[in-house]
Scaffold this motif. Sequence first.
Motif, PDB file in Angstrom:
ATOM      1  N   MET A  47      31.566  35.073 102.617  1.00  0.00           N
ATOM      2  CA  MET A  47      30.836  36.314 102.335  1.00  0.00           C
ATOM      3  C   MET A  47      30.614  36.465 100.817  1.00  0.00           C
ATOM      4  O   MET A  47      29.730  37.197 100.386  1.00  0.00           O
ATOM      5  N   LEU A  48      31.396  35.746 100.023  1.00  0.00           N
ATOM      6  CA  LEU A  48      31.156  35.689  98.578  1.00  0.00           C
ATOM      7  C   LEU A  48      29.821  34.996  98.326  1.00  0.00           C
ATOM      8  O   LEU A  48      28.969  35.509  97.579  1.00  0.00           O
ATOM      9  N   GLY A  49      29.614  33.854  98.966  1.00  0.00           N
ATOM     10  CA  GLY A  49      28.329  33.168  98.875  1.00  0.00           C
ATOM     11  C   GLY A  49      27.199  34.022  99.424  1.00  0.00           C
ATOM     12  O   GLY A  49      26.106  34.082  98.854  1.00  0.00           O
ATOM     13  N   ASN A  50      27.483  34.700 100.530  1.00  0.00           N
ATOM     14  CA  ASN A  50      26.499  35.534 101.210  1.00  0.00           C
ATOM     15  C   ASN A  50      26.023  36.690 100.330  1.00  0.00           C
ATOM     16  O   ASN A  50      24.822  36.898 100.144  1.00  0.00           O
ATOM     17  N   LEU A  51      26.972  37.433  99.759  1.00  0.00           N
ATOM     18  CA  LEU A  51      26.636  38.703  99.090  1.00  0.00           C
ATOM     19  C   LEU A  51      26.672  38.662  97.561  1.00  0.00           C
ATOM     20  O   LEU A  51      26.412  39.670  96.908  1.00  0.00           O
ATOM     21  N   TYR A  52      26.973  37.475  96.992  1.00  0.00           N
ATOM     22  CA  TYR A  52      27.051  37.390  95.529  1.00  0.00           C
ATOM     23  C   TYR A  52      26.291  36.180  94.977  1.00  0.00           C
ATOM     24  O   TYR A  52      26.049  36.093  93.783  1.00  0.00           O
ATOM     25  N   GLU A  53      25.924  35.247  95.884  1.00  0.00           N
ATOM     26  CA  GLU A  53      25.317  34.014  95.403  1.00  0.00           C
ATOM     27  C   GLU A  53      23.950  33.705  96.013  1.00  0.00           C
ATOM     28  O   GLU A  53      22.943  33.738  95.330  1.00  0.00           O
ATOM     29  N   LEU A  54      23.912  33.364  97.315  1.00  0.00           N
ATOM     30  CA  LEU A  54      22.691  32.765  97.864  1.00  0.00           C
ATOM     31  C   LEU A  54      22.152  33.421  99.125  1.00  0.00           C
ATOM     32  O   LEU A  54      21.142  32.964  99.669  1.00  0.00           O
ATOM     33  N   GLY A  55      22.803  34.482  99.599  1.00  0.00           N
ATOM     34  CA  GLY A  55      22.285  35.209 100.754  1.00  0.00           C
ATOM     35  C   GLY A  55      21.088  36.053 100.370  1.00  0.00           C
ATOM     36  O   GLY A  55      20.743  36.173  99.200  1.00  0.00           O
ATOM     37  N   PRO A  56      20.426  36.673 101.364  1.00  0.00           N
ATOM     38  CA  PRO A  56      19.227  37.468 101.068  1.00  0.00           C
ATOM     39  C   PRO A  56      19.495  38.769 100.311  1.00  0.00           C
ATOM     40  O   PRO A  56      18.580  39.369  99.762  1.00  0.00           O
ATOM     41  N   TRP A  57      20.776  39.206 100.290  1.00  0.00           N
ATOM     42  CA  TRP A  57      21.122  40.450  99.597  1.00  0.00           C
ATOM     43  C   TRP A  57      22.274  40.209  98.629  1.00  0.00           C
ATOM     44  O   TRP A  57      23.176  39.426  98.903  1.00  0.00           O
ATOM     45  N   ARG A  58      22.246  40.954  97.507  1.00  0.00           N
ATOM     46  CA  ARG A  58      23.319  40.882  96.514  1.00  0.00           C
ATOM     47  C   ARG A  58      23.974  42.256  96.368  1.00  0.00           C
ATOM     48  O   ARG A  58      23.282  43.270  96.288  1.00  0.00           O
ATOM     49  N   VAL A  59      25.303  42.250  96.299  1.00  0.00           N
ATOM     50  CA  VAL A  59      26.027  43.508  96.051  1.00  0.00           C
ATOM     51  C   VAL A  59      25.894  43.870  94.571  1.00  0.00           C
ATOM     52  O   VAL A  59      26.086  43.023  93.700  1.00  0.00           O
ATOM     53  N   THR A  60      25.587  45.132  94.322  1.00  0.00           N
ATOM     54  CA  THR A  60      25.465  45.616  92.937  1.00  0.00           C
ATOM     55  C   THR A  60      26.775  46.285  92.506  1.00  0.00           C
ATOM     56  O   THR A  60      27.671  46.502  93.328  1.00  0.00           O
TER      57      THR A  60
END
Length: 406
Positions: A47-60
């Motif tokens: 989920m680090l890759g998902n939400l901080y690296e390469l997924g469609p959404w980034r956590v702000t």
Amino acid sequence: MHGYLPINPTSTSSIFYAFYEAHNSTLPLSQTPLLIWLQGGPGCSSMLGNLYELGPWRVTESLTLQPNPGAWNRIFGLLFLDSPIGSGFSVAATPEEIPKDQNAVAEHLFVAITRFVQLDPAFKHRPIYITGESYAGKYVPAIGYHILNKNANLGVSERVNLAGVAIGDGLTDPETQVATHALNAYYVGLINERQKNVLEKAQLEAVRLTQLGNWSEATDARSKVLTMLEDMTGLATLYDYTRKVPYREDLVEKFLNIAEVKKALGVNESFVYEVCSDVVGAALHADVMKSVKYMVEHLVRRSRVLLYQGEYDLRDGVVQTEVWVKTMKWEGIEEFLNAERKIWRVNGEVVGYVQKWKSLTNVVVLGAGHLLPTDQAVNSQAMIEDWVLQRGLFQNVYKEKSIFVV
């Protein structure tokens, strides 16, 4: 699409997944490649890759989501797996079930991938590319190797359609990699010669313990090398020596512990999400210094292999990768090492370098550290797309030699 993939018929152990279909595939869906992403650690959540690296959404920083301009699911399906069990949202029924070596990690992943493909008949024939970073420099070769070995004994309809593997800033052959840190830091100008000599002694101790097969002690010796380098340099992080503050992995942890987010993901609200699991890390402690180079050698003969690194990574970066690649036992290695390192441009701008020979490609990405897609989202997207589709500098020139008869 998200949920759990059971990996053991006799227990509740299961691997959590999050899947994003291709946003704008240029191919029919049944032929659209599927990328699988594995995080490192050992014990960190994809989920680090998902939400901080390469997924469609980034956590702000305000714990909201914003679109990622370099998402890897632009033209490919993208599957994140929390592996091994016990990491992220994945469930280990008992601590004893958590893998202690790469073979066990690969066995669980094979079950999970097979189950995922069975969720939709359209997945069956899609080419699968297994990708990951850091400690996944071991997971990716391990599952790739396992798939090739399993496929050899399976009917065509049961095989996993492996098309290639990609390792970003990976720990793959730790014995050769641990011996590089002193020289790397010295030539970057971060330590002086006296410090280099001290660090080299510590590195030799990690190598010695590895060669003796004292695996846990060797892991501790490697950790000591990295701690010494941190203390000598005062850097915010060895993952990117230009950063003034470490990567914000904590944002993912905070976001995924919000009750409504867990509810939306179908996760029990009492579940305490950790971006990296110490329990999984401890289970794989004795595995850290074990090499999987032989698995990469097997894969490069029977599949396609991409290695890529961010230029600022001092832990598992350019120097740490080149040193083990040079020692590969593969009939193409001399040609690879003598291949031209080409200047790679995206939108007319120099963004890195590509070196390629047949099934092996190495990419150095400028302006990036260890969490490479975080630092260079759009360029990492261009890299993975062009490598999978064999376009531009990533094309296989050997296919394209034509004989013109005049």
